[in-house]
Scaffold this active site. Structure first.
Site, PDB file in Angstrom:
ATOM      1  N   ARG A   1      -5.615  -1.455  -6.279  1.00 35.08           N
ATOM      2  CA  ARG A   1      -4.619  -0.684  -7.028  1.00 35.08           C
ATOM      3  C   ARG A   1      -4.806  -0.951  -8.515  1.00 35.08           C
ATOM      4  O   ARG A   1      -4.476  -2.033  -9.009  1.00 35.08           O
ATOM      5  CB  ARG A   1      -3.196  -1.051  -6.597  1.00 35.08           C
ATOM      6  CG  ARG A   1      -2.145  -0.304  -7.424  1.00 35.08           C
ATOM      7  CD  ARG A   1      -0.776  -0.222  -6.762  1.00 35.08           C
ATOM      8  NE  ARG A   1      -0.076  -1.485  -6.720  1.00 35.08           N
ATOM      9  CZ  ARG A   1       1.232  -1.606  -6.440  1.00 35.08           C
ATOM     10  NH1 ARG A   1       1.946  -0.520  -6.175  1.00 35.08           N
ATOM     11  NH2 ARG A   1       1.797  -2.795  -6.399  1.00 35.08           N
TER      12      ARG A   1
ATOM     13  N   ASP B   1       8.150  -8.473  -7.909  1.00 33.37           N
ATOM     14  CA  ASP B   1       7.054  -8.041  -8.774  1.00 33.37           C
ATOM     15  C   ASP B   1       7.639  -7.191  -9.891  1.00 33.37           C
ATOM     16  O   ASP B   1       8.865  -7.132 -10.066  1.00 33.37           O
ATOM     17  CB  ASP B   1       5.967  -7.306  -7.980  1.00 33.37           C
ATOM     18  CG  ASP B   1       6.436  -5.982  -7.392  1.00 33.37           C
ATOM     19  OD1 ASP B   1       7.566  -5.535  -7.680  1.00 33.37           O
ATOM     20  OD2 ASP B   1       5.652  -5.375  -6.635  1.00 33.37           O
TER      21      ASP B   1
END
Length: 536
Positions: free
Chosen positions: A159, A441
């Site tokens: 990603r 996150d």
């Protein structure tokens, strides 16, 4: 056109930052930088329209794409046929080994929300992926425990960072290059043929897209890159995260734009909630309760995931479920309760037709696999389950006002605590942070600070009496900062103070910044501007 490497050349970085690899990045920048900037301008204009009361809807100009029953995405690529359990995490050396050994079918090597974009993390992460594919990676922790690769490994899917971010460590003609193109380009250049030799391919997750034109840009990047490197068209495959409200209205169009390269869609639940607040937070009908109460069964989230499965399976694409963020504890009672919630979440996804789902910790892989094994059996996926029973309207996707729950003082304090501690860790180079048995996150930190802004903006009533005020928020922030800095060294206290100032700037101001990461990166992370290498 000239490039400069502003970041320091640490040990083995020259293996990643080769002249040919840098020439490839320059070629990508030359071809696509202007289009990227134009699409970011479109994002800002769209958000300005929402601020005046306009709401998104399914696009009339693409109705023919949605109505056409004939088109399909490419068939699943090798290594992406069975995706019943996927693990995510930053590509640091220990996580790389643990994730690949975890028993998950796929590892999302995350340069985005789980990685603080320090120069060392960005280039070191690329080096770790090269070493993993060459099977020469190992790691020994401070206690002397050694980590090494096993025999059966997860498929790597990278990603890259989102279109809105830049990489200060590499500049072209004096300006930072797109972070998306850096992460994508370096991995593709060094690892595409390594992956093909291993029987898989160069695969990606695409974050934070806001519509099909941004997907078209990625597709054009793929076509250009494959031609440049001499790879057959369609070698690259990409799963798109549907984690913005605007992308939810363009799922079919996103698949259509990427169809030769598409590997499906993922329900990026945390960023999706963040997108709702960011785009409509100024309107009282979009005020959400405590973050802990915004689960996947509330009406607007249920509509989003049901539509995602239906859209994917109609087009032959995988539908991948959302993150289970629990971090296993040493307390067996805590684990029992939390794993029960994880199991129920995965059972809902598998029952709804998802082909697999995400976890944040290796300890959750067995639970995820067990749940999907029970539904799939020997089948690799359930693409044949069309979900023609699903009918989702624009009003369903926007039914935020039907979310049950309350705003509590504990919820406000939790958001402040999470935002402060996460940003403090992020400034210190950590992008995935375990806080109170949850893996936080950048996406969850964004929710936390945006909810504080939203509640403050509306003077939202609290369940126990009173309302959210600036005085209350500042008092809580001061208390959390004092708790965080107690016993710390001076340098760590200063970093925590910087984190508190970022929380103030991004959660207490009159306007709500689109991302905390852009301003924080520009001021606090990345190398200073002293070129280490130049060329081109």
């Amino acid at each position: 056109m000239r490039y400069e490497i502003i970041g320091p050349m640490a040990e083995r970085f020259e293996e990643v930052l080769t002249p040919d690899a840098l020439d490839f990045l320059v070629a990508l920048d030359s071809e696509f930088a202007a289009r990227r900037v134009a699409l970011l301008d479109t994002r800002r204009a769209r958000r300005d329209r929402y601020a005046t009361g306009q709401l998104p809807d399914f696009l009339p100009e693409t109705a023919a794409i949605r109505a056409d029953p004939t088109w399909q995405v490419a068939p699943p690529a090798p290594g992406l046929v069975d995706r019943r359990a996927e693990i995510t995490g930053p590509p640091d050396r220990k996580m790389t080994i643990n994730a690949l050994n975890s028993g998950a079918k796929v590892w999302l090597a995350d340069f985005e929300d789980a990685t603080a974009p320090t120069w060392h993390n960005v280039i070191g992460g690329q080096l770790n992926l090269i070493d993993a594919l060459d099977r020469r990676i190992d790691f020994t922790d401070p206690r002397g425990k050694r980590y090494a690769l096993g025999e059966e490994l997860a498929t790597i899917v990278v990603r890259p960072r989102g279109w809105h971010l830049v990489e200060k460590g590499i500049v072209v003609d004096g300006r930072p290059i797109s972070a998306s193109l850096v992460d994508f380009g370096l991995y593709l250049f060094h690892c595409a043929r390594r992956q093909l030799a291993a029987g898989a391919g160069p695969y990606f997750y695409l974050p934070k897209l806001e519509g099909h034109r941004e997907a078209r840009l990625w597709n054009d990047v793929f076509v250009f890159a494959q031609r440049y490197l001499g790879l057959p068209q369609g070698t690259i495959r990409a799963t798109t995260l549907i984690e913005t409200i605007t992308a939810a209205f363009e799922m079919e169009e996103i698949l259509y734009e990427l169809r030769e390269h598409s590997a499906g869609l993922n329900a990026g639940r945390w960023d999706y909630i963040f997108s709702i607040i960011k785009n409509f937070g100024q309107w009282p009908d979009f005020v959400l309760p405590d973050r802990a109460e915004v689960g996947m069964t509330v009406p607007f989230m249920r509509a989003y995931t049901e539509l995602l499965v239906r859209t994917c399976h109609r087009r032959g694409a995988h539908a991948i479920g959302g993150m289970a963020a629990f971090v296993p504890s040493r307390d067996p009672e805590v684990n029992e309760v939390a794993l029960g919630k994880v199991r129920a979440d995965k059972q809902r996804e598998a029952g709804d037709g998802f082909d697999g789902s995400w976890v944040a910790h290796p300890g959750l892989v067995p639970t995820c696999r067990e749940v999907f094994d029970a539904v799939l059996g020997e089948r690799p996926n359930q693409l044949d389950r069309r979900r023609d029973d699903v009918d989702v309207t624009a009003a369903d996707l926007l039914s935020v006002d039907k979310t049950p729950g309350q705003v509590t003082e504990a919820g406000v304090r939790s958001n402040i605590a999470v935002a402060l501690r996460y940003i403090d860790a992020w400034l210190g180079g950590a992008g995935a942070v375990a806080l109170w048995n949850l893996m936080e996150d950048a996406a969850t930190a964004e929710i936390a600070r945006c909810q504080v802004w939203q509640w403050l903006h509306h003077g939202t009533p609290l369940a126990g009496g009173g309302c959210v005020t600036e005085e209350l928020v500042r008092s809580m922030l001061g208390a959390e900062l004092a708790a965080l800095t107690e016993g710390r060294a001076d340098a760590d206290r200063e970093r925590a103070g910087q984190a508190a100032r970022i929380v103030e700037e991004t959660a207490l101001g009159e306007d709500l910044p689109a991302f905390f990461t852009t301003g924080a990166y520009a001021r606090h992370l990345g190398p200073a501007r002293e070129p280490a290498l130049a060329g081109g």
